[in-house]
Design an enzyme around this catalytic site. Structure first.
Site, PDB file in Angstrom:
ATOM      1  N   GLY A 121     -22.955 -35.539  21.767  1.00  0.00           N
ATOM      2  CA  GLY A 121     -22.501 -35.904  20.372  1.00  0.00           C
ATOM      3  C   GLY A 121     -22.095 -34.705  19.468  1.00  0.00           C
ATOM      4  O   GLY A 121     -22.453 -34.757  18.843  1.00  0.00           O
TER       5      GLY A 121
ATOM      6  N   THR B  86     -22.033 -33.315  18.908  1.00  0.00           N
ATOM      7  CA  THR B  86     -21.831 -31.973  18.371  1.00  0.00           C
ATOM      8  C   THR B  86     -20.596 -31.835  17.769  1.00  0.00           C
ATOM      9  O   THR B  86     -19.642 -32.584  17.941  1.00  0.00           O
ATOM     10  CB  THR B  86     -21.902 -30.738  19.611  1.00  0.00           C
ATOM     11  OG1 THR B  86     -22.997 -30.824  20.339  1.00  0.00           O
ATOM     12  CG2 THR B  86     -21.580 -29.328  19.244  1.00  0.00           C
ATOM     13  N   VAL B  87     -20.418 -30.971  16.739  1.00  0.00           N
ATOM     14  CA  VAL B  87     -19.132 -30.629  16.006  1.00  0.00           C
ATOM     15  C   VAL B  87     -18.627 -29.276  16.167  1.00  0.00           C
ATOM     16  O   VAL B  87     -19.479 -28.360  15.975  1.00  0.00           O
ATOM     17  CB  VAL B  87     -18.827 -31.061  14.596  1.00  0.00           C
ATOM     18  CG1 VAL B  87     -19.031 -32.753  14.506  1.00  0.00           C
ATOM     19  CG2 VAL B  87     -19.851 -30.377  13.801  1.00  0.00           C
TER      20      VAL B  87
END
Length: 537
Positions: free
Chosen positions: A355, A356-357
């Site tokens: 789930g 990371t940006v």
């Protein structure tokens, strides 16, 4: 209002690369990219822009990251590359013996057990102090405004938010999870795309972090609240663990690949996996992108690099081989010989001892930032510290309970970490920042974007849009829905076990900013699988 399904797209759309002269911010959310651009317009630099975008992403994309997550950065500043490791350590009481006393044979996904010290606030403060031009309070102000005044939930975020709420409704039981449901649901439901959402506690915490340069998070009131919440529910993490946090400046690691130098953060991050695979591919000619032979070689090299990484990477102090040994050309040649015409069952090699940006930002002075932060698994641990909006990560889930594994659970230890920023240089000059988020997909995404760029000359948008594949285990390769069927069938004949996905979830989301070495013009690509956006100045 006209009604429609925002996720239904029966037609393939084409996006072209974006160009800018004075600055560029590429992020997975338009509002976050715009917050970064605002800093450039105020006279800030690429670091200020990256911090502003990162803080905004904790608000507008809470499904992937938050104040309670970790961060890494590669910073090109005044013609030199710097690396920042802001991943937190496990609590001091996090021992294998105590885990076994709880009857565990594996680290759980949620709750307090996998919670490690958050590093993102420390990353913002450290980057700002080292390289920022604007005050941290000014840099975080746009994120505060979004959290306080509200923002419309985007289509991709709504999709993952709904998935998270469904999962947590089924699995999270107990009073420690009540705050998460209060903060992230309304009447037990996730917001729909376009719904306005506010995070007042989150806004207050961002203000506190800005005013104290993150000191309150690690040594003040916020640290006390995290410690008290943990103690109330029998967690390992304590105020003293937060007191001991320190973001570390590290020397980036690299390999040369066909005229370029590819840079990653050293372990405990797993960017090393990408470099191991590229090292294998360096002496192999990739003549045609859309061919079974090319995909086969890329997949086999990635499997070898990944298997070595999973076997050897942990907190650097506990690794039993060095990065230099793993990245030696001799070892790469040895691993290259393992690639044949048929898919292999990869095993770790034995290098000789010796789930990371994700977002990218660039400014008019030529400085660039490759930045990534994450809660790990979507909403992380499922724990929100009451009254703060701090959603704690579950990064400790990556620890092993095998006492013979290098990444075995232990106190004050950094685990094998999946989030990795990337950077590319040529002849000592910046070529640009790149990254592909998405858990264990990330090194594979780096490899695919880089080979599409360097070997096959795709522009940054096309390199991101190209159908992706993902090795999961043994001989199993998962492919995206638009992956060519005839190539998938040919790979099956080579012994790969091909599994076609129904959507793009799990194949990562990336951003790229390349720099023209002569004109200084920036060329950007953003993620079409999500709400990707590029804001220019």
């Amino acid at each position: 209002m006209i009604t429609f399904d925002e996720l239904y797209q029966p037609y393939r759309t084409a996006r072209l690369p974006v160009y800018a002269k004075n600055g560029m911010v590429a992020a997975s959310q338009p509002q976050a990219a715009d917050c970064g651009r605002q800093m450039l317009e105020k006279g800030g630099n690429a670091v200020d822009a990256a911090i502003a975008a990162a803080a905004a992403l904790t608000v507008v994309e809470p499904t992937s990251n938050g104040i309670g997550g970790d961060a890494f950065a590669l910073v090109w500043m005044k013609e030199k590359l710097y690396g920042l490791n802001a991943s937190g350590r496990s609590p001091r009481e996090f021992t294998l013996e105590k885990l076994k006393e709880k009857g565990l044979t594996d680290i759980p996904d949620h709750g307090f057990i996998p919670v490690t010290v958050p590093g993102a606030p420390g990353a913002w403060a450290e980057l700002s102090e080292a390289f920022g031009v604007l005050p941290l309070e000014e840099v975080l102000a746009p994120a505060v405004k979004l959290a306080e005044e509200g923002f419309p939930v985007s289509a991709a975020v709504a999709k993952y938010w709904k998935r998270g709420v469904k999962l947590f409704n089924d699995t999270l039981k107990g009073p420690e999870f009540e705050e998460w449901f209060r903060v992230f649901t309304k009447n037990g439901r996730a917001p729909q795309a376009g719904d306005l959402w506010t995070f007042p506690d989150h806004a207050k915490t961002l203000r506190d972090i800005a005013a104290t340069k993150a000191a309150s998070f690690y040594e003040g009131e916020l640290a006390e609240k995290i410690g008290a919440f943990s103690k109330q529910h029998g967690g390992f993490i304590a105020e003293e663990d937060l007191n001991a946090f320190q973001a570390d400046w590290v020397t980036p690691i690299s390999v040369s690949y066909k005229g370029y130098d590819v840079w990653e953060i050293p372990p405990n991050g797993h960017g090393l996996n990408t470099l191991l695979a590229l090292n294998i591919l360096e002496e192999m000619e990739l003549s045609e992108k859309e061919s079974p032979e090319t995909y086969h070689v890329l997949m086999e090299a990635m499997k070898l690099g990944y298997t070595d990484g999973l076997h050897y990477i942990t907190d650097p102090k506990d690794m039993n081989v060095t990065v230099e040994e793993l990245l030696s050309k001799t070892y790469a040649a040895e691993r290259r010989e393992a690639i044949g015409e048929e898919a292999m069952l990869p095993k770790p090699g034995k290098p000789q001892k010796g789930g990371t940006v994700y977002l990218a930002a660039a400014d008019k002075e030529g400085n660039m930032v490759s930045y990534i932060q994450s809660n790990y698994m979507d909403f992380g641990s499922g724990l929100v510290v009451p009254g703060t909006g701090i959603n704690l990560q579950n990064r400790g889930r990556n620890f092993s309970m095998d006492e013979n594994a290098v990444n075995v659970a232990g106190p004050a230890k950094r685990t094998y970490h999946t989030i990795i920023p990337g950077f590319l240089t040529k002849d000592g000059r910046a070529a640009g920042a790149f990254g592909v988020m998405g858990g264990f997909m990330q090194p594979q995404g780096h490899l695919q974007v880089l080979t599409s760029t360097i070997d096959f000359g795709l522009n940054p948008q096309a390199a991101l849009d190209a159908p992706r594949w993902r090795w999961s285990e043994k001989k199993t390769i998962e492919i995206e829905p638009l992956f060519p069927d005839h190539i998938a069938q040919a790979l099956e004949r080579k012994g790969h076990h091909i599994r076609k996905a129904t959507d793009e979830t799990g194949f990562g989301r990336g951003q790229i900013i390349w720099k023209d070495p002569d004109s200084g013009v920036y060329i950007g690509g953003t993620e079409s699988r999500a709400d990707g956006h590029i804001s220019v100045y």
